[in-house]
Write a protein that holds these residues in place. Sequence first.
Motif, mmCIF file in Angstrom:
data_model
loop_
_atom_site.group_PDB
_atom_site.id
_atom_site.type_symbol
_atom_site.label_atom_id
_atom_site.label_comp_id
_atom_site.label_asym_id
_atom_site.label_seq_id
_atom_site.Cartn_x
_atom_site.Cartn_y
_atom_site.Cartn_z
ATOM 1 N N LYS A 1 0.806 -0.999 -0.133
ATOM 2 C CA LYS A 1 0.019 0.085 0.092
ATOM 3 C C LYS A 1 0.929 1.102 -0.065
ATOM 4 O O LYS A 1 1.719 1.334 0.885
ATOM 5 C CB LYS A 1 -0.849 0.083 1.408
ATOM 6 N N ASP A 2 0.654 1.990 -1.152
ATOM 7 C CA ASP A 2 1.651 3.237 -1.145
ATOM 8 C C ASP A 2 3.095 2.858 -1.199
ATOM 9 O O ASP A 2 3.782 3.770 -0.571
ATOM 10 C CB ASP A 2 1.165 4.413 0.094
ATOM 11 N N LYS A 3 3.133 1.902 -1.592
ATOM 12 C CA LYS A 3 4.667 1.382 -2.055
ATOM 13 C C LYS A 3 5.434 0.954 -0.889
ATOM 14 O O LYS A 3 6.386 1.088 -0.725
ATOM 15 C CB LYS A 3 5.472 2.567 -2.958
ATOM 16 N N GLU B 1 1.386 -1.721 -8.029
ATOM 17 C CA GLU B 1 1.568 -2.430 -6.732
ATOM 18 C C GLU B 1 1.038 -3.786 -6.773
ATOM 19 O O GLU B 1 1.462 -4.718 -5.872
ATOM 20 C CB GLU B 1 1.135 -1.591 -5.773
#
Length: 350
Positions: free
Chosen positions: A156-158, A203
């Motif tokens: 999540k969010d890299k 992702e």
Amino acid sequence: MNIGATVDKNTPDNDWHDKEIRFDIKVEQLVLRRGEFVIDSMSSIEDTKGNNGESGEMRITNLRMLWISSSSYKTNLSIGYGSVININIRTANSRLRGTTQALYVLTKFNGSRFEFIFTNLVRDSPRLFTTVQAVFRAYDTSKMYRELKLRGAVIKDKELIILPDEKVFNKIPGVWNLSADQGNLGTFFLTNVRIVWHANLAENFNVSIPYIQIKSVRVRESKFGPALVLATSPRSGSYVLGFRVDPADKLGLVHKEVQALWETYSSDPVFGVQYSVEEQAPKVQDLKVPQTVDDVEIVDTEEASRDALAAYYADGTKGFDREPVLNPYLGLAVETLQEGVTMEALWSVL
């Protein structure tokens, strides 16, 4: 041999405990493997399905259920949670307890279904039911620790979504996944329980590889140059995953780090099953809620005191049909009502 001890070696053949069902196994196979621990142990448990009338000991570990006959260690069961389909509580006929509530465990292994029935010979104790169901639920909801996952919700969010008791030791950018012809640039996360790679541009294009599923860690030549190659176990699909590290001189360091983390994990595996037992399980009587009387005022009226529905079903003197009469409330002819009962009261029940 102390069957509460731990197996010394962590070999590929030692990865069956939570996946298989085994009957009357050798004492050596009753020994806990590395990373396995006993959560609860109960005596006076009957194997009602296969050994009705025989008491034994139930050991509930983080990977399996062990039942061992009190008369002989040679009579035993090992039921891995990975083979369990369903657990419920139903009535069973026990030679030692009679008709009573028992634990039913439905399983599937090697294409065959097996049903196990266990009865707690200690009266008024829900411990067998509550512990087994809770531990199985903890096992079933912690698969990310033990199973290889492709395209999962792990990033999540890299950033890696951390599991309980998981620690990230290194985040390595510039890692190419060589599964496609052109390769995909992404990032490595090295933790104490797994290796996770995800593509920088997507992702959801990722792979989570628990150390428990890794068979070998090597550096081999590929058409993209030297690559880190991870081979997984047959249980996880026998994948061969290749990764190229930029710059190339970092490959040796990454290989050593992955190798060290894998060996460290193998010496003390983390399976992710978290559950703790109370020091003393409550008795059934202690779980009962005492009946209380609501603090309300009951208005005693003729209409309230008469249960219209009960009066309708409890007319034991009715031996024949009464004469029909016109009821103005319905505008229909109905059977004469019992004395004191009105059509409005009967209709209000609906």
